[in-house]
Design a protein around this motif. Sequence first.
Motif, mmCIF file in Angstrom:
data_model
loop_
_atom_site.group_PDB
_atom_site.id
_atom_site.type_symbol
_atom_site.label_atom_id
_atom_site.label_comp_id
_atom_site.label_asym_id
_atom_site.label_seq_id
_atom_site.Cartn_x
_atom_site.Cartn_y
_atom_site.Cartn_z
ATOM 1 N N ASP B 217 0.826 -1.203 0.000
ATOM 2 C CA ASP B 217 0.000 0.000 0.000
ATOM 3 C C ASP B 217 0.860 1.252 0.000
ATOM 4 O O ASP B 217 1.945 1.284 0.563
ATOM 5 C CB ASP B 217 -0.886 0.014 1.240
ATOM 6 N N HIS B 218 0.328 2.290 -0.622
ATOM 7 C CA HIS B 218 1.004 3.576 -0.567
ATOM 8 C C HIS B 218 0.136 4.614 0.128
ATOM 9 O O HIS B 218 0.512 5.771 0.240
ATOM 10 C CB HIS B 218 1.378 4.056 -1.966
ATOM 11 N N GLY B 219 -1.017 4.196 0.586
ATOM 12 C CA GLY B 219 -1.884 5.141 1.265
ATOM 13 C C GLY B 219 -2.916 4.438 2.123
ATOM 14 O O GLY B 219 -3.222 3.260 1.920
ATOM 15 N N VAL B 220 -3.418 5.157 3.106
ATOM 16 C CA VAL B 220 -4.494 4.659 3.963
ATOM 17 C C VAL B 220 -5.639 5.656 3.887
ATOM 18 O O VAL B 220 -5.425 6.873 3.991
ATOM 19 C CB VAL B 220 -4.022 4.519 5.425
ATOM 20 N N ARG B 221 -6.833 5.151 3.691
ATOM 21 C CA ARG B 221 -8.003 6.002 3.637
ATOM 22 C C ARG B 221 -9.042 5.512 4.646
ATOM 23 O O ARG B 221 -9.121 4.308 4.933
ATOM 24 C CB ARG B 221 -8.631 5.985 2.228
ATOM 25 N N ALA B 222 -9.820 6.433 5.136
ATOM 26 C CA ALA B 222 -10.921 6.076 6.039
ATOM 27 C C ALA B 222 -12.203 6.679 5.483
ATOM 28 O O ALA B 222 -12.226 7.849 5.070
ATOM 29 C CB ALA B 222 -10.647 6.592 7.448
ATOM 30 N N TRP B 223 -13.224 5.887 5.465
ATOM 31 C CA TRP B 223 -14.521 6.331 4.947
ATOM 32 C C TRP B 223 -15.484 6.441 6.114
ATOM 33 O O TRP B 223 -15.643 5.497 6.888
ATOM 34 C CB TRP B 223 -15.024 5.321 3.917
ATOM 35 N N ASN B 224 -16.079 7.601 6.223
ATOM 36 C CA ASN B 224 -16.984 7.879 7.337
ATOM 37 C C ASN B 224 -18.357 7.278 7.038
ATOM 38 O O ASN B 224 -19.035 7.684 6.087
ATOM 39 C CB ASN B 224 -17.095 9.400 7.529
ATOM 40 N N ARG B 225 -18.772 6.338 7.840
ATOM 41 C CA ARG B 225 -20.041 5.658 7.594
ATOM 42 C C ARG B 225 -21.230 6.568 7.856
ATOM 43 O O ARG B 225 -22.339 6.288 7.386
ATOM 44 C CB ARG B 225 -20.150 4.411 8.479
ATOM 45 N N GLN B 226 -21.015 7.621 8.616
ATOM 46 C CA GLN B 226 -22.145 8.485 8.955
ATOM 47 C C GLN B 226 -22.449 9.477 7.837
ATOM 48 O O GLN B 226 -23.609 9.697 7.479
ATOM 49 C CB GLN B 226 -21.861 9.243 10.259
ATOM 50 N N ALA B 275 -0.698 4.419 14.840
ATOM 51 C CA ALA B 275 -2.095 4.569 15.250
ATOM 52 C C ALA B 275 -2.530 6.001 14.967
ATOM 53 O O ALA B 275 -1.834 6.946 15.328
ATOM 54 C CB ALA B 275 -2.251 4.251 16.731
ATOM 55 N N GLN B 276 -3.649 6.149 14.304
ATOM 56 C CA GLN B 276 -4.139 7.485 13.944
ATOM 57 C C GLN B 276 -5.572 7.629 14.414
ATOM 58 O O GLN B 276 -6.457 6.859 14.008
ATOM 59 C CB GLN B 276 -4.072 7.665 12.421
ATOM 60 N N GLN B 277 -5.781 8.617 15.271
ATOM 61 C CA GLN B 277 -7.141 8.902 15.701
ATOM 62 C C GLN B 277 -7.901 9.515 14.534
ATOM 63 O O GLN B 277 -7.451 10.491 13.934
ATOM 64 C CB GLN B 277 -7.109 9.881 16.887
ATOM 65 N N LEU B 278 -9.044 8.968 14.199
ATOM 66 C CA LEU B 278 -9.815 9.478 13.065
ATOM 67 C C LEU B 278 -10.776 10.570 13.527
ATOM 68 O O LEU B 278 -11.264 10.512 14.657
ATOM 69 C CB LEU B 278 -10.594 8.330 12.407
ATOM 70 N N PRO B 279 -11.037 11.563 12.692
ATOM 71 C CA PRO B 279 -10.550 11.670 11.316
ATOM 72 C C PRO B 279 -9.156 12.283 11.204
ATOM 73 O O PRO B 279 -8.433 11.956 10.269
ATOM 74 C CB PRO B 279 -11.589 12.580 10.660
#
Lengths: 173, 448
Positions: B217-226, B275-279
Amino acid sequence: MARQDEVSLEHYVARHGLDLTRFAYLVCGDRNRAEDLVQEVYLGMYRRFGDRVPAGLPKAYARTAIVRANTSLGRRRWFGEKPIERLPDTGVLDQHPTEADQLWQQLDSLSHRQRCVLVLRYRYGYGDNDIAEMLGCRPASVRSLAARALAELRSRATADSSESNHRTGEETL
Amino acid sequence: MDIFDFGTERSSGELEQALRDTLLRRSHDITAAAALPSSSERAVLLQKAPARKTDSAPGGRRVTLLAAAVVVLLCGASAVGVDALARRHSGGNSVPPAHSTVPAPRPTATPTTNGVASCPLPQGWRTAIEAGVIAVDQPLNQPVSAGPDGTFLMTQQAISGNDLSHDELAIFDTDGHGRTIWQAADPKHDYVSVSLDSAISANWVVYGLTRSQNLADHGVRAWNRQDGSTVDVRTLSAAEEAANLVIDFSPVVVGDTAYWVEHEFTDTGHETLVAQQLPSGSRSSQPVSHVSRLIAVGNGLVMLHDTQSSPGHVGGIPEMLTSGPGVTVPASVVQSGRMFVSDGSVLRWLSGTSVVSWRPGQSGITRTPARQAQADWTVMGPLIAGTSEGAGSSQVLDTRSGRLVSLPAGWTFALVTGGDLVVAIGNSKFGASTIRRVNVNSLTPASC
């Protein structure tokens, strides 16, 4: 116009394809998976170089890619590709496999990396440093992997031999 | 003195020579090279893990039918495959396959070529599974990740003409509704990597972005379910990529915290767990080494280590379970196993001839016999699915009854989420044409 220091991917495959497929087979122990691995590597080369690859691209490049693809293929969960039809196997199961066949079967008991080390060392004559480079580990790890692999093979051979002797004893009763 | 002399009967020199001879001889088992895919095939095959959810087909029925035809042509699909695709595109309420109306023969155990007796798919299972329609409007679908709440992620793929045209990752809720999470900007070179069981939390879906070359991987993404927004959690800079830094295997999420592992590509002995606190909260890191997988369970993470292999989950390879952030694994539970999987609260894995389960807080483990399961099979609640050498199709071990069930050709038990089994039917190389969902408890223990 094509550059003189490049050859077509087809040319590269025609020249090295059989050797690479055999290498993949030894590394993974399965014909179908070997073909998948090699085709995966071809695609990787196509992604990187396009239709033309450097004329001097060594086979070691592709072999390294096969080793890593073998790991990656297991890493990705490949739900989609499942055998839905089994071709008739024209081979006949040997009820008394030779020692060499037993050794081939025993290779399946090794970890992926152990098997790779043995193949690279004993079939292709790579040194520990080269193998370490291909596997992405330290040379000391290569030596450790080889030692463990050989120990495993040796212990299995001993166990098989004992079992065979036991069976022979039962048959003569 | 020979360094590989382990005191057994055969000398190390003999063993090494036998290895050389065996490998040379067996290499000649291969008499033909693997074929180079044709130009058009390369264009299609370059699309890696697919992706797509669909509430409505942007291309409409005509395009998807064309896509299906292309898939069939390219993959050399059998008439069964054509039939399956045609059925799927016959409408949202697809006509049940003809075989579902044929009275099933009385089930009897039949030995497979590997010598293990197996049952045919129980008619009750078939009926229940085929009734659980998940509507999709693309021909190629792969369930790839189970959430703890009954949701699951599926990659879906569309084809237009001779090219892959559309890749998406979608989340499917318990009601079968799908929402798009990610769509490939460059379908030929980019794809997503998703944790098998730890990509979904109550508020987030976390996934990795992968490029074709090194499969890292070259990136991490997070998708907000709300709110459906996407957060760029981490993207390697050009300098980092040039320095061979990779984000290895798939990121995971626990609550509102995303976790992933970074390291220099060839140096798995010096890795960093981030560890990354989202967002976009605080980020922390700690050194780790030889981590092969992160798994969310309970309120934290466990780490798996593969000391013999490079990072990444390799099916069937033993991995060592250890504590991670928020989860302490007791010494009595720290052990090697295979195919670890979490349902969010319970961790299960294969060990010897058993399925082992453990939940955080327990001092010991629970074992369930699973003698017939192969080393690389996947634990799905009370079921363990995989393919046996010599078996013509996928098989499932029902640990409730100890019976082995042979699935029909083209069927795959993909995952279990929230107690529901997700089944992929009509598998091709790229994905399944039909997806079904059924509660595992509605499947009576297999017997024959």
